[in-house]
Motif scaffolding. Sequence first.
Motif, PDB file in Angstrom:
ATOM      1  N   GLY A 148       1.889  16.991  -8.138  1.00  8.12           N
ATOM      2  CA  GLY A 148       2.182  17.795  -9.305  1.00  8.12           C
ATOM      3  C   GLY A 148       3.635  18.226  -9.383  1.00  8.12           C
ATOM      4  O   GLY A 148       4.003  19.030 -10.222  1.00  8.12           O
ATOM      5  N   ASN A 149       4.479  17.683  -8.516  1.00 11.95           N
ATOM      6  CA  ASN A 149       5.889  18.054  -8.516  1.00 11.95           C
ATOM      7  C   ASN A 149       6.607  17.266  -9.624  1.00 11.95           C
ATOM      8  O   ASN A 149       6.669  16.039  -9.562  1.00 11.95           O
ATOM      9  CB  ASN A 149       6.469  17.712  -7.140  1.00 11.95           C
ATOM     10  N   PRO A 150       7.130  17.943 -10.637  1.00 13.37           N
ATOM     11  CA  PRO A 150       7.701  17.207 -11.785  1.00 13.37           C
ATOM     12  C   PRO A 150       8.914  16.360 -11.402  1.00 13.37           C
ATOM     13  O   PRO A 150       9.123  15.288 -11.967  1.00 13.37           O
ATOM     14  CB  PRO A 150       8.086  18.312 -12.765  1.00 13.37           C
ATOM     15  N   TYR A 151       9.697  16.821 -10.432  1.00  8.45           N
ATOM     16  CA  TYR A 151      10.891  16.045 -10.037  1.00  8.45           C
ATOM     17  C   TYR A 151      10.473  14.748  -9.358  1.00  8.45           C
ATOM     18  O   TYR A 151      11.034  13.679  -9.596  1.00  8.45           O
ATOM     19  CB  TYR A 151      11.766  16.879  -9.100  1.00  8.45           C
ATOM     20  N   GLU A 152       9.460  14.881  -8.480  1.00  7.15           N
ATOM     21  CA  GLU A 152       8.941  13.722  -7.771  1.00  7.15           C
ATOM     22  C   GLU A 152       8.386  12.696  -8.779  1.00  7.15           C
ATOM     23  O   GLU A 152       8.671  11.501  -8.694  1.00  7.15           O
ATOM     24  CB  GLU A 152       7.841  14.210  -6.826  1.00  7.15           C
ATOM     25  N   ARG A 153       7.605  13.188  -9.736  1.00 10.98           N
ATOM     26  CA  ARG A 153       7.038  12.300 -10.754  1.00 10.98           C
ATOM     27  C   ARG A 153       8.145  11.628 -11.553  1.00 10.98           C
ATOM     28  O   ARG A 153       8.080  10.442 -11.848  1.00 10.98           O
ATOM     29  CB  ARG A 153       6.172  13.100 -11.730  1.00 10.98           C
ATOM     30  N   TYR A 154       9.157  12.394 -11.879  1.00 16.29           N
ATOM     31  CA  TYR A 154      10.234  11.844 -12.696  1.00 16.29           C
ATOM     32  C   TYR A 154      10.914  10.683 -11.980  1.00 16.29           C
ATOM     33  O   TYR A 154      11.183   9.630 -12.561  1.00 16.29           O
ATOM     34  CB  TYR A 154      11.262  12.938 -13.033  1.00 16.29           C
ATOM     35  N   VAL A 155      11.202  10.891 -10.686  1.00 14.66           N
ATOM     36  CA  VAL A 155      11.882   9.838  -9.923  1.00 14.66           C
ATOM     37  C   VAL A 155      11.055   8.557  -9.947  1.00 14.66           C
ATOM     38  O   VAL A 155      11.569   7.472 -10.199  1.00 14.66           O
ATOM     39  CB  VAL A 155      12.142  10.293  -8.472  1.00 14.66           C
ATOM     40  N   TYR A 163       0.837  -1.196   0.000  1.00 16.27           N
ATOM     41  CA  TYR A 163       0.000   0.000   0.000  1.00 16.27           C
ATOM     42  C   TYR A 163       0.878   1.255   0.000  1.00 16.27           C
ATOM     43  O   TYR A 163       0.599   2.221  -0.716  1.00 16.27           O
ATOM     44  CB  TYR A 163      -0.897  -0.022   1.235  1.00 16.27           C
ATOM     45  N   ALA A 164       1.964   1.211   0.791  1.00 19.28           N
ATOM     46  CA  ALA A 164       2.855   2.384   0.856  1.00 19.28           C
ATOM     47  C   ALA A 164       3.510   2.636  -0.503  1.00 19.28           C
ATOM     48  O   ALA A 164       3.642   3.791  -0.921  1.00 19.28           O
ATOM     49  CB  ALA A 164       3.918   2.176   1.939  1.00 19.28           C
ATOM     50  N   TYR A 165       3.904   1.562  -1.189  1.00 14.89           N
ATOM     51  CA  TYR A 165       4.497   1.749  -2.529  1.00 14.89           C
ATOM     52  C   TYR A 165       3.493   2.448  -3.446  1.00 14.89           C
ATOM     53  O   TYR A 165       3.831   3.366  -4.193  1.00 14.89           O
ATOM     54  CB  TYR A 165       4.868   0.405  -3.164  1.00 14.89           C
ATOM     55  N   ALA A 166       2.233   1.977  -3.386  1.00 22.25           N
ATOM     56  CA  ALA A 166       1.210   2.562  -4.255  1.00 22.25           C
ATOM     57  C   ALA A 166       0.954   4.015  -3.871  1.00 22.25           C
ATOM     58  O   ALA A 166       0.805   4.888  -4.742  1.00 22.25           O
ATOM     59  CB  ALA A 166      -0.069   1.752  -4.151  1.00 22.25           C
ATOM     60  N   MET A 167       0.931   4.287  -2.565  1.00 26.61           N
ATOM     61  CA  MET A 167       0.640   5.640  -2.091  1.00 26.61           C
ATOM     62  C   MET A 167       1.738   6.619  -2.499  1.00 26.61           C
ATOM     63  O   MET A 167       1.466   7.771  -2.819  1.00 26.61           O
ATOM     64  CB  MET A 167       0.466   5.607  -0.567  1.00 26.61           C
ATOM     65  N   GLU A 168       2.988   6.139  -2.526  1.00 27.51           N
ATOM     66  CA  GLU A 168       4.073   7.011  -2.988  1.00 27.51           C
ATOM     67  C   GLU A 168       3.816   7.476  -4.424  1.00 27.51           C
ATOM     68  O   GLU A 168       4.059   8.626  -4.761  1.00 27.51           O
ATOM     69  CB  GLU A 168       5.398   6.249  -2.951  1.00 27.51           C
ATOM     70  N   PHE A 169       3.351   6.549  -5.246  1.00 27.92           N
ATOM     71  CA  PHE A 169       3.066   6.914  -6.634  1.00 27.92           C
ATOM     72  C   PHE A 169       1.913   7.884  -6.718  1.00 27.92           C
ATOM     73  O   PHE A 169       1.937   8.847  -7.474  1.00 27.92           O
ATOM     74  CB  PHE A 169       2.754   5.658  -7.463  1.00 27.92           C
ATOM     75  N   PHE A 170       0.878   7.625  -5.906  1.00 21.61           N
ATOM     76  CA  PHE A 170      -0.270   8.513  -5.924  1.00 21.61           C
ATOM     77  C   PHE A 170       0.165   9.933  -5.552  1.00 21.61           C
ATOM     78  O   PHE A 170      -0.209  10.905  -6.217  1.00 21.61           O
ATOM     79  CB  PHE A 170      -1.342   8.003  -4.956  1.00 21.61           C
ATOM     80  N   ILE A 171       0.975  10.036  -4.483  1.00 26.20           N
ATOM     81  CA  ILE A 171       1.388  11.365  -4.020  1.00 26.20           C
ATOM     82  C   ILE A 171       2.288  12.030  -5.057  1.00 26.20           C
ATOM     83  O   ILE A 171       2.195  13.235  -5.296  1.00 26.20           O
ATOM     84  CB  ILE A 171       2.080  11.268  -2.641  1.00 26.20           C
TER      85      ILE A 171
END
Lengths: 503, 186
Positions: free
Chosen positions: A333-340, A320-328
């Motif tokens: 909307g942080n492009p760096y976070e999404r990129y990682v 669940y935590a792995y999935a939640m990291e992706f959701f967040i």
Amino acid sequence: MADAIMQSREAAEQRITRAPLVTNNRSMAWITDHVASVTEKKAPAWWWVLFTISSALAVCSVLCIGYLISTGVGVWGLNHPVGWAWDITNFVFWIGIGHAGTLISAILFLTRQKWRTSINRAAEAMTLFAVVCAGIFPLIHVGRIWMVWFLAPVPNSNAIWQNFRSPLLWDVFAVSTYFTVSILFWYTGLVPDLATLRDRAKTKLRKFIYGIAALGWRGGNRQWKHYEMAYLILAGLSTPLVLSVHSVVSFDFATSVIPGWHTTIFPPYFVAGAIFGGFAMVLTIMLPARAIFGLHDLITDDHVDKMCKIIVLTGSIVGYAYAMEFFIAWYSGNPYERYVFVHNRLAAPFFSWFSWVPGIGPQMAELGANPAPYWWAYWSMIFCNVVAPQLFWSRYFRRHAIWVFIICNFVNAGMWFERFVIIVTSLHRDFLPSSWNMFHPTWVDIWTFTGTFGIFLALFLLFIRWLPMICIFEVKAVLPEADPHHGHDDHHEEPAALKGAAH
Amino acid sequence: MDRAGNPDSPLFGMAAEVPSASALYHAAEKVRDAGYTRWDVYSPFPIHGMDHAMGLKKSWLSALVFCGGLTGLTIAALLTFYPSTIEYPLIVAGKPVNFFTVPAFFPIMFELTVLLSAFTATFGMLALNGLPRWNHPIFNWNRFDRVSDDGFFLAIEATDPKFDEEATRAMLEGLGAKHITLVYED
């Protein structure tokens, strides 16, 4: 009327009857003899074989550490921007394994899970040895280890004072407190059993050594009174402590600004992962020990079953935590976070198989053609930690030791990959693409880590040779005849109609 | 009556064995009701409810641990807050160093509280139990080796005001206790 009450009482009683914690009606003397004799007989041949192999591995680790200290951290594969790699991965991996022991001994004690009694001793020992292995890495990764005293708040003439607002300093306090309290808790639990070994000792030397270690324990109720209070307090202290240690470890990452680390979900996610990995390691070493020493009546299939259920629970929390990291990452909307998350971890070559899917096909083809450099680490982690333990929903897998052993080893590997993924995939692509770099371990990285398994196993083998690996006195206390009302109908306050009902 | 130890040395007390945990529990209730004060029951594991059967009060170790924990908290507060805010303010990343930064010290306050509490719990328990000690007269009795295996014993000390060789022995026999033995100090 009275008959009806009795019938319903009996029916209810039958439904809630629990399987015995010690099977085959073993006597107290059988338990003492069976557990204590492991330390009294000559060491079997396989013990020497395993001990030789594990101490040889331990020596590899020690030699690598010597080479590292005498040469410098450059002997590891660290570079810019991957300044932390296997060292901190190994630290978090081992410290996580240590959590199961304290969970079993403290949290399950407070929640009165009596099945813990036959596994808590070995799990606590495992905690200590895992923390020993964990402690090595932060100590040696500082490079100039002779300056490690800078971490201690000692008045000195160098105008150095610690930054107490830094999570790295919190970590020093958390881990050293955890190790100290775990030793106190473990030793307190050992004292009555050391008295057993003392009372059974055949030679003068054994009597002397175990006599000193047992501190003169007599088993009087005036001693048990304070002892039980001390044990309860230590359990009460260890419960928040065990939750705090991995929370503080996660602060090392969460308080930074690195995308992939800067996440508020880290403390509970790390704690759940630690318990998950710790239980897997407990089973990995308890199952062979149980088979070798014939302890199936003490560590029953019910025990294994319950631990597997904790693994599937905590494994699902981790999933669940792995999935939640992706959701967040998406929702922030942080492009760096999404990129990682997408380009450093998730994107894998097999994404191109889904290029036919209407709507997202082109993106899938694009991601499949440009996979994350560490996609194999990420997907190994997902398979080992999220997919494999789901088999434990089935009773068949929980009840067959060989399957439990195999799945637990997947979890062991998966939890190492989890820390590797968190640390290295977040670091290897810096904000500035010109400084991107891959991490490649050197032989020193590999043998230092492999050697810590030798240190861990060698210490564990010494433990099962010299100390009772099952808590003898606690197992006796869960036998039916340990109940002071066993065999007596002396609950006079009960109405006659309910006589014979469960006490 | 059997004797254990050196009969020329002072008498420690009278010890006896009972067959089970429940027998020990019921024996303790009777010894308590007979008015003895300096006595103890010995068992391989703590018996549930035995404190009540013996008429013992709750252990006051928890009060010691509270003091230990408070000491740890105070040390941590002095160690972190005073130097880092007043004596030697260390400005990192332009962040403030005033009183409101105190949550940053909570982890260390928590750890030191737990650490000193745990030390107090372990060593306080040993101190209240009079441990460690080299020897004890009860160990002169060979049967007593089974206390850490499957033996259940009780011993009434000679210093008990109600202790009387004949009367105490009669009471122990009345409880169904076996192997009644006089245990000497040496």
